[in-house]
Design a protein around this motif. Structure first.
Motif, PDB file in Angstrom:
ATOM      1  N   TYR A 284       0.734  -1.364   0.132  1.00 10.98           N
ATOM      2  CA  TYR A 284      -0.064  -0.084  -0.012  1.00 10.98           C
ATOM      3  C   TYR A 284       0.739   1.225   0.067  1.00 10.98           C
TER       4      TYR A 284
ATOM      5  N   TYR B  81       0.399   5.163   1.478  1.00 10.91           N
ATOM      6  CA  TYR B  81      -0.492   6.020   2.053  1.00 10.91           C
ATOM      7  C   TYR B  81      -0.059   7.362   1.918  1.00 10.91           C
TER       8      TYR B  81
ATOM      9  N   GLN C 126       0.141  11.267   4.003  1.00 12.95           N
ATOM     10  CA  GLN C 126      -0.254  11.930   5.409  1.00 12.95           C
ATOM     11  C   GLN C 126       0.139  13.616   5.171  1.00 12.95           C
TER      12      GLN C 126
ATOM     13  N   GLY D 201      -0.409  17.127  10.493  1.00 16.04           N
ATOM     14  CA  GLY D 201      -1.599  16.854  11.364  1.00 16.04           C
ATOM     15  C   GLY D 201      -2.813  16.152  10.956  1.00 16.04           C
ATOM     16  N   ALA D 202      -2.864  15.337  10.130  1.00 16.92           N
ATOM     17  CA  ALA D 202      -3.817  14.598   9.494  1.00 16.92           C
ATOM     18  C   ALA D 202      -3.784  13.042   9.476  1.00 16.92           C
ATOM     19  N   GLY D 203      -4.643  12.494   9.397  1.00 21.21           N
ATOM     20  CA  GLY D 203      -4.472  11.171   9.323  1.00 21.21           C
ATOM     21  C   GLY D 203      -4.220  10.479   7.924  1.00 21.21           C
ATOM     22  N   LEU D 204      -4.125   9.348   7.802  1.00 26.85           N
ATOM     23  CA  LEU D 204      -3.355   8.855   6.594  1.00 26.85           C
ATOM     24  C   LEU D 204      -4.373   8.655   5.389  1.00 26.85           C
TER      25      LEU D 204
ATOM     26  N   LEU E 100      -5.383   6.665   2.055  1.00 24.62           N
ATOM     27  CA  LEU E 100      -4.799   5.790   0.937  1.00 24.62           C
ATOM     28  C   LEU E 100      -4.909   6.274  -0.323  1.00 24.62           C
TER      29      LEU E 100
ATOM     30  N   PHE F  78       3.575   6.904   3.184  1.00 27.98           N
ATOM     31  CA  PHE F  78       4.057   5.855   3.818  1.00 27.98           C
ATOM     32  C   PHE F  78       3.752   4.558   3.109  1.00 27.98           C
TER      33      PHE F  78
ATOM     34  N   PHE G  89       4.176  -0.869   8.435  1.00 26.22           N
ATOM     35  CA  PHE G  89       4.498   0.515   7.765  1.00 26.22           C
ATOM     36  C   PHE G  89       6.233   0.801   7.922  1.00 26.22           C
ATOM     37  N   GLY G  90       6.336   1.673   6.845  1.00 26.93           N
ATOM     38  CA  GLY G  90       7.719   2.077   6.652  1.00 26.93           C
ATOM     39  C   GLY G  90       7.876   3.508   7.442  1.00 26.93           C
ATOM     40  N   ALA G  91       8.906   3.990   7.659  1.00 29.31           N
ATOM     41  CA  ALA G  91       8.983   5.213   8.545  1.00 29.31           C
ATOM     42  C   ALA G  91       8.343   6.502   7.973  1.00 29.31           C
TER      43      ALA G  91
ATOM     44  N   GLN H  62       8.795   8.236  12.889  1.00 32.33           N
ATOM     45  CA  GLN H  62       8.720   6.705  12.707  1.00 32.33           C
ATOM     46  C   GLN H  62       7.290   6.299  11.990  1.00 32.33           C
ATOM     47  N   GLY H  63       7.339   5.112  11.704  1.00 35.40           N
ATOM     48  CA  GLY H  63       6.075   4.683  10.941  1.00 35.40           C
ATOM     49  C   GLY H  63       4.801   4.464  11.954  1.00 35.40           C
TER      50      GLY H  63
ATOM     51  N   LEU I 142      -3.869   7.178  15.762  1.00 36.40           N
ATOM     52  CA  LEU I 142      -4.725   7.109  14.722  1.00 36.40           C
ATOM     53  C   LEU I 142      -5.503   5.844  14.766  1.00 36.40           C
TER      54      LEU I 142
ATOM     55  N   GLY J 233      -8.834   7.555  10.255  1.00 36.11           N
ATOM     56  CA  GLY J 233      -9.507   8.793  10.888  1.00 36.11           C
ATOM     57  C   GLY J 233      -8.403   9.816  10.985  1.00 36.11           C
TER      58      GLY J 233
END
Lengths: 112, 111
Positions: free
Chosen positions: A33, A35, A37, A40-43, A45, A88, A102-104, B41-42, B90, B103
């Motif tokens: 996947y 993603y 970001q 200040g927000a979510g991820l 897709l 990500f 997840f990667g960093a 970090q992830g 999250l 979210g």
């Protein structure tokens, strides 16, 4: 555990193509996947690819998968200032149900 | 509009207090997840739930607790046992184990 690695930073000029790279170690990965970001927000897709595919294109986004080398890339064509964000890479292995590794993250900065 | 909501966006607590973070989804997804994000970090998985009334520990569950009494809701409690609770939290959901939708996050600061 399994690792997912990404370069930390990418600077690109507006209008150029961006290529974000990711490597992973899990040979049983089923889905990979990307993603996005924003601060200040979510991820969000962006796209994903099944492990038996080697390429997927979706408008300005192209995902390339080299399963032999366990290398994934995301190409963004005609990069815009709105593409500035952290990207990500994440992988899901066959035996992990829904769990993602997840990667960093790669910080992409688009300059005018 | 279908989506995932997390509240509040910012949360401040004193050390030693428990705090509960809210996550609600109206996507009719069976599975829900909690992640923690630290700078550079992830995401790291705290807990996940495949179905109502069931949940499993993720990679960093110590100091956290969850419940899943309703399909739409998956609250996370950060207990005083969590040694380093300041982070961005999250919540995500998915249909079974498929792609996850996130979210907007809650930033928790503990002083």
């Amino acid at each position: 555990g399994e690792d997912v690695e990404q370069s930390l930073f990418l600077s690109v000029r507006e209008g150029d193509s961006s290529v974000i790279n990711c490597t992973y170690t899990d040979s049983s990965s089923t889905y990979l996947y990307w993603y996005k970001q924003e601060p200040g927000a979510g991820l969000q897709l962006l796209t994903y690819i099944f492990s038996n595919m080697d390429m997927k294109q979706d408008q300005r986004l192209t995902v390339l998968l080299n399963k032999k080398d366990k290398h994934l890339s995301l190409r963004i064509a005609d990069t815009q200032t709105g593409d500035s964000a952290i990207y990500f890479c994440a992988e899901k292995s066959a035996d992990s149900w829904g769990k993602l590794q997840f990667g960093a993250g790669t910080q992409v900065v688009v300059t005018p | 509009d279908g989506g995932i909501t997390q509240s509040p966006k910012y949360l401040f607590r004193k050390e030693g207090q428990n705090v509960t973070l809210s996550c609600e989804q109206n996507l009719n997804h069976d599975a829900m997840y909690w992640y923690r994000q630290d700078p550079g970090q992830g995401l790291r998985l705290i807990y996940y739930s495949q179905i109502v009334n069931d949940f499993q520990k993720g990679d960093i569950a110590e100091g956290y607790s969850v419940s899943r009494e309703k399909k739409e809701s998956f609250p996370l409690t950060v207990t005083s046992a969590q040694k380093n609770p300041t982070a961005f939290y999250l919540c995500a959901s998915s249909i079974a184990g498929s792609e996850q939708y996130f979210g907007p996050g809650t930033r928790l600061t503990v002083t």
